[in-house]
Design an enzyme around this catalytic site. Structure first.
Site, PDB file in Angstrom:
ATOM      1  CG  HIS A 211      -1.827   1.142   1.299  1.00 42.90           C
ATOM      2  ND1 HIS A 211      -2.852   1.303   0.393  1.00 42.90           N
ATOM      3  CD2 HIS A 211      -1.868   2.219   2.137  1.00 42.90           C
ATOM      4  CE1 HIS A 211      -3.494   2.435   0.677  1.00 42.90           C
ATOM      5  NE2 HIS A 211      -2.912   3.001   1.726  1.00 42.90           N
TER       6      HIS A 211
ATOM      7  CG  HIS B  69      -3.694   6.491   2.450  1.00 42.35           C
ATOM      8  ND1 HIS B  69      -4.055   5.225   2.829  1.00 42.35           N
ATOM      9  CD2 HIS B  69      -4.167   7.306   3.436  1.00 42.35           C
ATOM     10  CE1 HIS B  69      -4.707   5.266   3.978  1.00 42.35           C
ATOM     11  NE2 HIS B  69      -4.783   6.518   4.367  1.00 42.35           N
TER      12      HIS B  69
ATOM     13  CB  CYS C  14      -2.690   3.119  -2.964  1.00 49.27           C
ATOM     14  SG  CYS C  14      -1.948   1.468  -2.902  1.00 49.27           S
TER      15      CYS C  14
END
Length: 184
Positions: A27, A39, A124
């Protein structure tokens, strides 16, 4: 706090890209200062925890699904479970000059609340790299596509070899007829 997480927490600077290793995937977020990141995330950040719907994550058409949004969170909240490792990952700096740190932060903040996710075209990592480099890239996706292409070529080669072997070992009807004629 894990010493490696604490090291990142103390050394991260506004504009740094943060990579949170979650096992099967990573991530990504953008440090905006004061222990906060921006994010692209969803409920428990999507597919990796089994709560996301994997079927709507993959598409070849580039459709963005409403399963994720750009948000601002505390760094420690994103680390969340104590099992996640994290690193500052500005490695693309070698290939591309990053934007000014203040502009990186402003770009990240400008997208707050934006909704849309696609694992291949808008994830992301794409978001974080756009903020820092003005280039939506995901090395995870690029590696995955490369591995998938190599696997497909490998399967095609094996199928061709198997077909060739089958053809060599299995007599054709004409060959069977000739063999019967010669054995009489």
């Amino acid at each position: 706090m894990d010493p490696s997480v604490e090291k990142v927490y103390k050394s991260m600077q506004p504009g740094d890209l943060l990579e949170f290793n979650r096992g099967l995937y990573c991530h990504w977020g953008v440090c905006i200062g004061n222990g906060e990141i921006v994010h692209l995330t969803g409920e428990n950040d999507g597919i990796g925890d089994g709560k996301g719907n994997l079927a709507v994550s993959f598409t070849i058409f580039g459709t963005k699904f409403e399963k994720a949004f750009v948000t601002r969170d505390n760094f420690l909240t994103v680390v969340r479970d104590g099992k996640t490792t994290v690193s500052i990952n500005n490695s693309f700096d070698k290939k591309r000059k990053p934007i000014d740190p203040l502009e990186i932060v402003n770009r990240a903040l400008s997208r707050l609340g934006e909704i849309g996710y696609n694992v291949l075209f808008c994830n992301c990592e794409h978001f974080a790299k756009w903020c820092r480099y003005d280039s939506e890239r995901s090395e995870q996706v690029e590696r995955g596509v490369t591995y998938a292409a190599c696997a497909a070529v490998g399967v095609a080669c094996l199928a061709a070899i198997a077909t060739g072997i089958h053809h060599i070992l299995t007599p054709s009807p004409e060959r069977k007829k000739r063999e019967r004629t010669h054995s009489m």
